[in-house]
Design a protein around this motif. Structure first.
Motif, PDB file in Angstrom:
ATOM      1  N   SER A   7       0.827  -1.208   0.000  1.00  8.75           N
ATOM      2  CA  SER A   7       0.000   0.000   0.000  1.00  8.75           C
ATOM      3  C   SER A   7       0.859   1.255   0.000  1.00  8.75           C
ATOM      4  O   SER A   7       1.951   1.270   0.583  1.00  8.75           O
ATOM      5  N   VAL A   8       0.347   2.298  -0.646  1.00  3.12           N
ATOM      6  CA  VAL A   8       1.032   3.591  -0.647  1.00  3.12           C
ATOM      7  C   VAL A   8       0.435   4.526   0.392  1.00  3.12           C
ATOM      8  O   VAL A   8       0.928   5.642   0.580  1.00  3.12           O
ATOM      9  N   ASP A   9      -0.606   4.081   1.076  1.00  3.05           N
ATOM     10  CA  ASP A   9      -1.289   4.905   2.068  1.00  3.05           C
ATOM     11  C   ASP A   9      -0.624   4.717   3.436  1.00  3.05           C
ATOM     12  O   ASP A   9      -0.642   3.614   3.991  1.00  3.05           O
ATOM     13  N   PRO A  10      -0.044   5.776   4.030  1.00  5.81           N
ATOM     14  CA  PRO A  10       0.629   5.636   5.332  1.00  5.81           C
ATOM     15  C   PRO A  10      -0.296   5.132   6.437  1.00  5.81           C
ATOM     16  O   PRO A  10       0.145   4.375   7.303  1.00  5.81           O
ATOM     17  N   ALA A  11      -1.567   5.522   6.402  1.00  3.63           N
ATOM     18  CA  ALA A  11      -2.503   5.077   7.435  1.00  3.63           C
ATOM     19  C   ALA A  11      -2.734   3.573   7.334  1.00  3.63           C
ATOM     20  O   ALA A  11      -2.790   2.871   8.365  1.00  3.63           O
TER      21      ALA A  11
END
Length: 452
Positions: A339-343
């Motif tokens: 995933s590229v989403d930090p969350a």
């Protein structure tokens, strides 16, 4: 010639290593789908994650049908009746294609409504429907691949299936790249790419099984025989019920997670995919165990069967303990890959580190299931899965939603540890240690398992 402890472990790992590679390859395909679709954003990832448990449910029930015939094939080969094994193999092919086609048609009708039933957010429902629909369209090829792998492993041939599953991963990357990004099909392209890769390898494996396998080739009838079907139902029905129990539990688990929001759904999906890399070695060992134990049972070698059962179980727990340690340290890197989403990355890392503590006992449960299936005992794994999933995991996970996704995964990790202990207890009842000869020198080795 005696079959010493060292030779037993050599046999176990010689058969298990290609089976592990085959299982890891299958998981890598899920990882490839999730990672490549994840480049499209969290909503795309969440749409795949929403229906992933439903794909496991469909494929799991079909695998029960395959086990009903593959266990018989292994036991018949162990008894030295290759002609009967070839007939059982063909009846299994006819049965699994019938079931897979039925589920494929059912899935195509269900696909437009499934995301709504699972309480998916409106933004991901159309993508989730498309992914599930295309996956169902290729289900017969996915199950043909599974049938060929199980049948070849029943003969002791784990090398070719392992190599072909690795090739399938490489094809999946190429096809996914083409369908997702070149044809701009998005999430649907991931399902099409996976199906196309499975179609290529399954057709070759099926040809090899029916034409080239030393144990299963030849001109034999595909006609169902009463005694084979009765035995397949006795062995396979509990496995299908077990997969139904486990798969439906995953569906409800996903529905629980869906109420936590799209970030939790994406993190849950990616974390399950990443964790599966850790427990796939356990499934590989379990797959080899079914073939080894099945052949030993067919050959009537009771003492050797008990000795191998416990050595396989110990090997499985050991390997899964190592994988648990690796999961703890590698979880941040795995989530960054997916995933590229930090969350999503942060939440996924937290839950994976919770799950790392469940890997040894999860391994105990996985490998014990393979051992018991090889013996023909498929009823007790079903009972244990029913009690563990629906009596513990689902209610505990629902109660822990107040703590977010980490609370839900804590419930899952607790249930997996309990399940492992229950399977160890069942293994003790099926293969009592005090009955195992103190020395293997009394074992006279004839042909042993086919791969030996």
């Amino acid at each position: 010639m005696s079959l010493s402890a060292g030779r037993q472990y050599s046999l176990i790992f010689r058969l298990a290593l290609p089976a592990i590679l085959a299982q890891v390859a299958g998981t890598l395909m899920q990882l490839i789908d999730a990672s490549m679709a994840g480049r499209l954003g969290s909503l795309a990832a969440a749409s795949i994650g929403l229906v992933a448990s439903s794909t496991w449910l469909f494929s799991g029930i079909c695998r029960g049908v395959i086990f009903g015939f593959s266990v018989q094939t292994a036991q018949t080969i162990g008894a030295g009746n290759d002609e009967l094994a070839a007939r059982i193999c063909r009846q299994g092919l006819a049965a699994i294609l019938l079931f897979a086609l039925t589920f494929a048609v059912t899935g195509l009708f269900v696909a437009p409504h499934l995301p709504l039933w699972l309480h998916g957010e409106p933004a991901i429902q159309s993508m989730a429907s498309a992914y599930f629909g295309w996956w169902c369209l290729f289900l017969p090829f996915l199950m043909l691949n599974e049938w060929a792998v199980q049948m070849l492993q029943a003969t002791g041939n784990t090398r070719l299936p392992g190599m072909l599953q690795i090739l399938m991963c490489a094809l999946d990357v190429v096809f996914n790249w083409f369908f997702i990004f070149q044809l701009n099909l998005g999430v649907a392209g991931a399902a099409i790419g996976t199906g196309a890769a499975a179609m290529c390898t399954s057709l070759y494996l099926a040809w090899f099984t029916l034409v080239r396998s030393p144990f299963l080739s030849g001109h034999h009838s595909f006609r169902f025989r009463k005694e084979t079907i009765q035995r397949a139902v006795k062995i396979g029905l509990p496995v299908s019920v077990e997969q139904l129990v486990t798969g439906s539990g995953y569906v409800i688990f996903t529905r629980i997670v869906a109420g936590l929001g799209s970030i939790s759904v994406a993190a849950n999906s990616f974390s399950i995919t990443a964790e599966s890399l850790a427990y796939m070695p356990g499934f590989g060992i379990a797959s080899a165990a079914s073939a080894i134990i099945g052949q030993c049972v067919g050959a009537g070698r009771k003492t050797l069967t008990r000795s191998l059962a416990w050595r396989i179980e110990l090997a499985g727990i050991t390997v899964m303990s190592v994988m648990g340690i690796a999961l703890w340290f590698l979880s941040p890197a795995l989530m960054q890959l997916l995933s590229v989403d930090p969350a999503v990355q942060d939440l996924g890392t937290r839950v994976l580190r919770i799950e790392a503590f469940a890997e040894p006992m999860y391994g105990a449960a996985i490998v014990a299931t393979g051992i018991l299936r090889g013996k023909g005992d498929t009823l007790w794994p079903t009972i244990i899965s029913l009690v563990s999933n629906w009596g513990l995991r689902i209610p505990f996970a629902a109660a822990m939603t107040g703590y977010g996704l980490p609370g839900v995964w804590f419930a899952m990790a607790f249930e997996l540890n309990c399940r492992g202990l229950l399977f160890l207890f069942r293994l003790c009842r099926s293969f009592p240690k005090d009955r195992i000869a103190s020395s293997d020198s009394t074992q006279t080795e004839n042909t042993g398992p086919a791969a030996a």
